[in-house]
Design an enzyme around this catalytic site. Structure first.
Site, short mmCIF file in Angstrom:
data_model
loop_
_atom_site.label_atom_id
_atom_site.label_comp_id
_atom_site.label_asym_id
_atom_site.label_seq_id
_atom_site.Cartn_x
_atom_site.Cartn_y
_atom_site.Cartn_z
N ASP A 31 0.85 -1.19 0.00
CA ASP A 31 0.00 0.00 0.00
C ASP A 31 0.89 1.25 0.00
O ASP A 31 1.88 1.33 0.73
CB ASP A 31 -0.90 0.00 1.24
CG ASP A 31 -2.03 1.00 1.13
OD1 ASP A 31 -3.19 0.57 1.13
OD2 ASP A 31 -1.77 2.21 1.03
N ILE A 32 0.54 2.20 -0.86
CA ILE A 32 1.38 3.39 -1.03
C ILE A 32 1.25 4.35 0.16
O ILE A 32 2.13 5.19 0.39
CB ILE A 32 1.06 4.09 -2.37
CG1 ILE A 32 2.22 4.92 -2.86
CG2 ILE A 32 -0.20 4.92 -2.28
CD1 ILE A 32 2.07 5.38 -4.30
N ASN A 39 -12.85 -3.37 2.45
CA ASN A 39 -13.91 -2.36 2.47
C ASN A 39 -14.75 -2.44 1.20
O ASN A 39 -14.21 -2.60 0.10
CB ASN A 39 -13.28 -0.97 2.57
CG ASN A 39 -12.45 -0.78 3.83
OD1 ASN A 39 -12.81 -1.27 4.88
ND2 ASN A 39 -11.34 -0.07 3.71
N HIS A 84 -15.76 3.10 3.75
CA HIS A 84 -14.35 3.50 3.65
C HIS A 84 -13.65 2.97 2.42
O HIS A 84 -12.42 2.97 2.33
CB HIS A 84 -13.57 3.08 4.91
CG HIS A 84 -12.41 3.98 5.24
ND1 HIS A 84 -11.19 3.89 4.61
CD2 HIS A 84 -12.30 5.01 6.10
CE1 HIS A 84 -10.38 4.81 5.09
NE2 HIS A 84 -11.03 5.51 5.98
N GLN A 85 -14.39 2.51 1.41
CA GLN A 85 -13.72 2.08 0.18
C GLN A 85 -13.40 3.31 -0.67
O GLN A 85 -14.28 4.14 -0.94
CB GLN A 85 -14.60 1.12 -0.63
CG GLN A 85 -13.88 0.56 -1.86
CD GLN A 85 -14.72 -0.45 -2.64
OE1 GLN A 85 -15.93 -0.59 -2.39
NE2 GLN A 85 -14.10 -1.14 -3.57
N HIS A 135 -10.09 -5.31 -3.08
CA HIS A 135 -8.75 -5.52 -2.52
C HIS A 135 -8.86 -5.86 -1.05
O HIS A 135 -9.77 -5.40 -0.35
CB HIS A 135 -7.86 -4.29 -2.72
CG HIS A 135 -8.48 -3.01 -2.24
ND1 HIS A 135 -9.44 -2.34 -2.95
CD2 HIS A 135 -8.30 -2.32 -1.10
CE1 HIS A 135 -9.83 -1.26 -2.29
NE2 HIS A 135 -9.15 -1.22 -1.15
N PHE A 136 -7.93 -6.69 -0.62
CA PHE A 136 -7.81 -7.07 0.79
C PHE A 136 -6.55 -6.41 1.35
O PHE A 136 -5.47 -6.57 0.77
CB PHE A 136 -7.70 -8.59 0.95
CG PHE A 136 -8.98 -9.32 0.62
CD1 PHE A 136 -9.41 -9.45 -0.69
CD2 PHE A 136 -9.73 -9.88 1.63
CE1 PHE A 136 -10.59 -10.12 -0.99
CE2 PHE A 136 -10.91 -10.55 1.35
CZ PHE A 136 -11.35 -10.67 0.04
N HIS A 137 -6.70 -5.70 2.46
CA HIS A 137 -5.54 -5.13 3.16
C HIS A 137 -5.01 -6.17 4.15
O HIS A 137 -5.79 -6.73 4.92
CB HIS A 137 -5.94 -3.92 3.99
CG HIS A 137 -6.53 -2.76 3.24
ND1 HIS A 137 -5.83 -1.61 2.98
CD2 HIS A 137 -7.77 -2.57 2.72
CE1 HIS A 137 -6.61 -0.74 2.35
NE2 HIS A 137 -7.80 -1.30 2.17
P1 AMP Z 1 -9.71 1.36 0.48
O1 AMP Z 1 -10.04 2.52 1.37
O2 AMP Z 1 -10.01 0.03 1.13
O3 AMP Z 1 -10.35 1.49 -0.90
O4 AMP Z 1 -8.15 1.38 0.30
C1 AMP Z 1 -7.49 1.81 -0.85
C2 AMP Z 1 -6.01 1.75 -0.56
O5 AMP Z 1 -5.31 1.87 -1.77
C3 AMP Z 1 -5.52 2.86 0.38
O6 AMP Z 1 -4.96 2.28 1.54
C4 AMP Z 1 -4.47 3.57 -0.48
O7 AMP Z 1 -3.36 3.99 0.27
C5 AMP Z 1 -4.10 2.52 -1.49
N1 AMP Z 1 -3.57 3.03 -2.75
C6 AMP Z 1 -4.09 4.00 -3.52
N2 AMP Z 1 -3.34 4.18 -4.63
C7 AMP Z 1 -2.32 3.28 -4.56
C8 AMP Z 1 -1.21 2.97 -5.38
N3 AMP Z 1 -0.98 3.62 -6.54
N4 AMP Z 1 -0.38 1.99 -4.99
C9 AMP Z 1 -0.59 1.32 -3.84
N5 AMP Z 1 -1.63 1.58 -3.01
C10 AMP Z 1 -2.47 2.55 -3.36
#
Ligand code: AMP
Length: 141
Positions: free
Chosen positions: A33-34, A89, A95-96, A102-104
């Protein structure tokens, strides 16, 4: 493809944007995650686009399920964290931010860093439980 469907993760999967890749197979890509919540925060993403988990196809779901424990073990081994959360999410109100499933995997460290959770639980009422359980079971197909 609509603009909403062509997400930043679709661009990463197509190789149009860079990522710090940690795992890849035919159906799944995992990368850092960035904006990590904690060190080693990793995203596990199906290559086939689906906005939310409830509309993800069965093959992608199975592929994610197969590799989540393995990637989690690798994150723990690489970071030294002993506990972690898997967060997923669905919907802006939940919070998406990126509308590609995607899974964190978020390591939790002894200093307390990791995912903070608000858990506003209340006791399950039996009459409501009977109704909602039957209703959910009846919607499964
Ligand atoms: P969500 O809130 O579950 O949709 O999480 C989206 C996640 O994507 C967030 O934690 C962001 O930091 C991450 N994210 C957004 N853009 C990028 C990217 N280019 N590379 C890696 N992670 C990203």
């Amino acid at each position: 493809m609509s603009q909403r469907a062509d997400t930043i993760f679709a661009k990463i999967i197509r190789g149009e944007l860079p990522c710090h890749r940690v795992y890849e197979d035919d159906l799944v890509l995992a990368f850092l995650d960035i904006f990590p919540i904690s060190r080693g925060h990793t995203l596990v993403v199906p290559k086939r686009a689906a906005a939310t988990l409830d509309v993800l196809d069965d093959d992608s779901s199975a592929a994610i399920g197969r590799v989540l424990p393995k990637i989690s073990r690798a994150v723990l081994a690489a970071t030294g964290a002993r506990s972690f959360n898997v967060l997923q999410n669905n919907g802006a109100d939940a919070h998406q931010a990126v509308f590609h499933v995607h899974f964190h995997i978020i390591p939790h460290y002894d200093d307390g860093s990791g995912l903070g959770i608000g858990w506003n639980a209340s006791k399950l009422q039996t009459d409501e439980a009977v109704k909602i359980a039957a209703s959910i079971a009846g919607k499964l197909s």
